[in-house]
Write a protein that holds these residues in place. Sequence first.
Motif, PDB file in Angstrom:
ATOM      1  N   GLU A  27      94.659  68.641  72.947  1.00 41.50           N
ATOM      2  CA  GLU A  27      94.894  68.136  71.594  1.00 41.50           C
ATOM      3  C   GLU A  27      93.660  67.406  71.064  1.00 41.50           C
ATOM      4  OE1 GLU A  27      96.612  68.092  68.160  1.00 41.50           O
ATOM      5  OE2 GLU A  27      97.523  69.058  69.893  1.00 41.50           O
ATOM      6  N   LYS A  28      93.041  66.601  71.916  1.00 45.40           N
ATOM      7  CA  LYS A  28      91.828  65.884  71.503  1.00 45.40           C
ATOM      8  C   LYS A  28      90.705  66.883  71.201  1.00 45.40           C
ATOM      9  CE  LYS A  28      88.775  62.156  72.887  1.00 45.40           C
ATOM     10  NZ  LYS A  28      89.013  61.132  71.921  1.00 45.40           N
ATOM     11  N   ASN A  29      90.612  67.929  72.004  1.00 45.77           N
ATOM     12  CA  ASN A  29      89.595  68.946  71.793  1.00 45.77           C
ATOM     13  C   ASN A  29      89.813  69.660  70.456  1.00 45.77           C
ATOM     14  OD1 ASN A  29      87.323  70.521  72.587  1.00 45.77           O
ATOM     15  ND2 ASN A  29      88.730  72.183  73.050  1.00 45.77           N
ATOM     16  N   ARG A  30      91.062  69.935  70.101  1.00 46.57           N
ATOM     17  CA  ARG A  30      91.358  70.603  68.834  1.00 46.57           C
ATOM     18  C   ARG A  30      90.921  69.755  67.641  1.00 46.57           C
ATOM     19  NH1 ARG A  30      96.356  71.819  71.526  1.00 46.57           N
ATOM     20  NH2 ARG A  30      96.240  73.940  72.305  1.00 46.57           N
ATOM     21  N   GLU A  31      90.996  68.437  67.777  1.00 46.90           N
ATOM     22  CA  GLU A  31      90.556  67.550  66.693  1.00 46.90           C
ATOM     23  C   GLU A  31      89.062  67.694  66.437  1.00 46.90           C
ATOM     24  OE1 GLU A  31      91.564  63.608  67.892  1.00 46.90           O
ATOM     25  OE2 GLU A  31      93.716  64.014  67.938  1.00 46.90           O
ATOM     26  N   ASN A  32      88.308  68.015  67.479  1.00 50.22           N
ATOM     27  CA  ASN A  32      86.853  68.105  67.378  1.00 50.22           C
ATOM     28  C   ASN A  32      86.340  69.529  67.245  1.00 50.22           C
ATOM     29  OD1 ASN A  32      86.549  65.282  67.709  1.00 50.22           O
ATOM     30  ND2 ASN A  32      86.920  65.551  69.887  1.00 50.22           N
ATOM     31  N   THR A  33      87.238  70.483  67.133  1.00 48.12           N
ATOM     32  CA  THR A  33      86.861  71.889  67.029  1.00 48.12           C
ATOM     33  C   THR A  33      86.921  72.321  65.572  1.00 48.12           C
ATOM     34  OG1 THR A  33      87.767  72.304  69.212  1.00 48.12           O
ATOM     35  CG2 THR A  33      87.418  74.212  67.814  1.00 48.12           C
ATOM     36  N   PRO A  34      85.854  72.947  65.069  1.00 46.97           N
ATOM     37  CA  PRO A  34      85.898  73.405  63.677  1.00 46.97           C
ATOM     38  C   PRO A  34      86.925  74.512  63.495  1.00 46.97           C
ATOM     39  CG  PRO A  34      83.881  74.130  64.747  1.00 46.97           C
ATOM     40  CD  PRO A  34      84.607  73.266  65.719  1.00 46.97           C
ATOM     41  N   LYS A  35      87.397  74.624  62.291  1.00 43.55           N
ATOM     42  CA  LYS A  35      88.357  75.675  61.961  1.00 43.55           C
ATOM     43  C   LYS A  35      87.657  77.033  62.009  1.00 43.55           C
ATOM     44  CE  LYS A  35      91.467  72.620  61.247  1.00 43.55           C
ATOM     45  NZ  LYS A  35      91.858  72.026  62.479  1.00 43.55           N
ATOM     46  N   GLU A  36      88.459  78.078  61.986  1.00 45.20           N
ATOM     47  CA  GLU A  36      87.912  79.435  62.054  1.00 45.20           C
ATOM     48  C   GLU A  36      86.938  79.684  60.908  1.00 45.20           C
ATOM     49  OE1 GLU A  36      89.448  84.039  61.993  1.00 45.20           O
ATOM     50  OE2 GLU A  36      90.841  82.461  62.546  1.00 45.20           O
ATOM     51  N   SER A  37      85.888  80.410  61.213  1.00 48.99           N
ATOM     52  CA  SER A  37      84.845  80.698  60.247  1.00 48.99           C
ATOM     53  C   SER A  37      84.722  82.209  60.087  1.00 48.99           C
ATOM     54  CB  SER A  37      83.519  80.126  60.745  1.00 48.99           C
ATOM     55  OG  SER A  37      82.460  80.565  59.956  1.00 48.99           O
ATOM     56  N   HIS A  38      84.054  82.619  59.059  1.00 48.88           N
ATOM     57  CA  HIS A  38      83.775  84.039  58.860  1.00 48.88           C
ATOM     58  C   HIS A  38      82.349  84.360  59.284  1.00 48.88           C
ATOM     59  CE1 HIS A  38      87.567  84.727  56.897  1.00 48.88           C
ATOM     60  NE2 HIS A  38      87.367  83.636  56.194  1.00 48.88           N
ATOM     61  N   ILE A  59      75.665  85.578  61.367  1.00 50.86           N
ATOM     62  CA  ILE A  59      76.108  86.956  61.260  1.00 50.86           C
ATOM     63  C   ILE A  59      77.536  86.944  60.726  1.00 50.86           C
ATOM     64  CG2 ILE A  59      76.576  89.074  62.544  1.00 50.86           C
ATOM     65  CD1 ILE A  59      74.513  88.032  64.630  1.00 50.86           C
ATOM     66  N   LEU A  60      77.823  87.782  59.763  1.00 46.87           N
ATOM     67  CA  LEU A  60      79.183  87.863  59.234  1.00 46.87           C
ATOM     68  C   LEU A  60      80.115  88.383  60.322  1.00 46.87           C
ATOM     69  CD1 LEU A  60      78.436  89.405  55.729  1.00 46.87           C
ATOM     70  CD2 LEU A  60      78.955  87.020  56.274  1.00 46.87           C
ATOM     71  N   ALA A  61      81.264  87.749  60.477  1.00 42.25           N
ATOM     72  CA  ALA A  61      82.210  88.117  61.532  1.00 42.25           C
ATOM     73  C   ALA A  61      82.640  89.575  61.414  1.00 42.25           C
ATOM     74  CB  ALA A  61      83.419  87.191  61.496  1.00 42.25           C
ATOM     75  N   ASP A  62      82.769  90.092  60.196  1.00 44.64           N
ATOM     76  CA  ASP A  62      83.184  91.483  60.013  1.00 44.64           C
ATOM     77  C   ASP A  62      82.156  92.470  60.559  1.00 44.64           C
ATOM     78  OD1 ASP A  62      85.440  90.547  58.780  1.00 44.64           O
ATOM     79  OD2 ASP A  62      84.715  90.925  56.749  1.00 44.64           O
TER      80      ASP A  62
END
Length: 107
Positions: A27-38, A59-62
């Motif tokens: 849970e603590k790690n999730r607080e410090n993890t950025p949200k999903e990016s493209h 690089i674009l994820a797609d």
Amino acid sequence: MADILRADVVTQDLYEGKIRCIERALEKNRENTPKESHNVYYGLDNMALYNRFHRGQFILADVVFTLRKVLWEGEMFWIPNDAEEFITYEYENPWDFPDDVGIPLHL
């Protein structure tokens, strides 16, 4: 952080206590993890490569995902979704001959 977690887990007698320690750490790690990016880029351990790419951007994820399987010389390999676009992040024009083609580099 891993050493602290390991020490906390070891001090727990019950299995449930060990699980709670791990869940708190997650849970603590999730607080410090950025949200999903493209965007995609190499990990922090490879940041020295950042200036190597001529585009100077992520690089674009797609371009990378979803990986696809291709047959090459009788073997199956996973490659980026758009392999031709992917190599343009490393080479300005991947289809040009190098400037030193035909020049002996070792005499």
